[in-house]
Enzyme design. Structure first.
Site, short mmCIF file in Angstrom:
data_model
loop_
_atom_site.label_atom_id
_atom_site.label_comp_id
_atom_site.label_asym_id
_atom_site.label_seq_id
_atom_site.Cartn_x
_atom_site.Cartn_y
_atom_site.Cartn_z
N SER A 159 4.62 1.91 8.16
CA SER A 159 4.22 0.81 7.29
C SER A 159 5.42 0.27 6.53
CB SER A 159 3.16 1.27 6.30
OG SER A 159 1.98 1.65 6.97
N ASP A 185 -0.47 -7.64 1.57
CA ASP A 185 0.10 -6.29 1.54
C ASP A 185 1.63 -6.32 1.62
OD1 ASP A 185 0.16 -3.53 1.47
OD2 ASP A 185 -0.23 -3.29 3.62
N HIS A 221 0.82 -1.22 0.00
CA HIS A 221 0.00 0.00 0.00
C HIS A 221 0.85 1.27 0.00
CE1 HIS A 221 0.60 -0.06 4.44
NE2 HIS A 221 0.47 1.24 4.30
#
Length: 267
Positions: A211, A117, A69
């Site tokens: 992330s 992801d 992402h």
């Protein structure tokens, strides 16, 4: 009480209420701390136009693992990868910015959920390995990490509810929580698959910009910090990670198809 005294009382009350609001754990990694410089030599900063966007970590001399992402709204741009850094801005002995030859998101990833992801970044050349730049082993045995196992993660992500980013690497330790608890209707309500795992997020948590970083348990990368529309530090929204072991074959196949039998971190 006269008008002036009444006004003063109201002002004091508002100030006290403001202090309470500011004390709430919104949008920040609470009670984390600055990492010891260069004791996480696998950490990578994924950057666009010189700005940190996401974390990542070195899994082979020419390969960095991160979260898919992170590429949203990038268009045709490619990241650059900063290795060997503690401070993003200060000169450091082995800090170096690498161009990216290829960035490959897992084909199952999409913007609508947290599934698959993962993102692989192939550097244009092999990283120069040294005391400040090292490969991190990742988990290959497809087994669950036991609840209450204390793991740690690190990053240059948001540290305050106002969006402040640190210059130096931050870290935090969190206990793993069971998938059953994470999937409770008051938590993530049955959206956590067998390829995901969670850690407790009560006051200590990852946040925006972290992330792609690794969740490290007993010296091995077990998961990758993934997306999540949640308030950082909210115990009702545990941190979500993509488990790496179920994707080991995909990781190996991508690396092998692009640069032969690359030395891969295993355990």
């Amino acid at each position: 009480m006269g008008p002036s005294a009444a006004a003063s009382s109201v002002l004091i009350l508002l100030l006290l209420l403001g202090a309470v609001v500011d004390a709430q754990p919104r949008g920040r990694i609470l009670r984390g701390w600055e990492a010891q410089p260069h004791l996480r030599p696998y950490m990578a900063s994924l950057q666009l136009d010189g700005k940190h966007i996401c974390g990542g970590f070195l899994i082979a001399p020419q390969w960095v693992l991160s979260a898919a992402h992170c590429t949203e709204q990038m268009g045709d741009k490619h990241f650059q990868v900063l290795l060997g850094a503690h401070s993003l801005s200060a000169p450091e002995p082995h800090k170096r910015l690498y161009n990216v030859k290829a960035q490959i998101a897992h084909p199952g990833s999409n913007i609508h959920n947290n599934r698959d992801d993962l993102l692989l970044l192939q550097l244009e050349e092999k990283a120069e390995l040294n005391e400040h730049v090292k490969v991190l082993p990742f988990q290959r045995e497809d087994r669950e990490v036991a609840a209450d196992t204390l793991c740690d993660t690190a990053g240059w992500g948001t540290i305050t509810h106002s969006g402040k980013r640190p210059d130096r690497l931050q870290e935090v330790q969190r206990p793993v929580i069971s998938r059953e608890l994470c999937n409770h209707r008051t938590r993530h309500d049955r959206t956590i698959t067998e390829k995901m795992m969670c850690t407790d997020s009560n006051k200590k948590d990852t946040c925006k910009g972290d992330s792609g970083g690794p969740l490290v348990c007993n010296g091995v990368a077990e998961g990758v910090v993934t997306a999540g529309s949640r308030v950082c530090g909210n115990y009702k929204k545990p941190a979500i990670y993509t488990r790496i072991a179920p994707y080991a074959e995909w990781i190996d196949s991508i690396m092998a198809s692009r640069d032969g039998d690359e030395d891969v971190a295993t355990r």
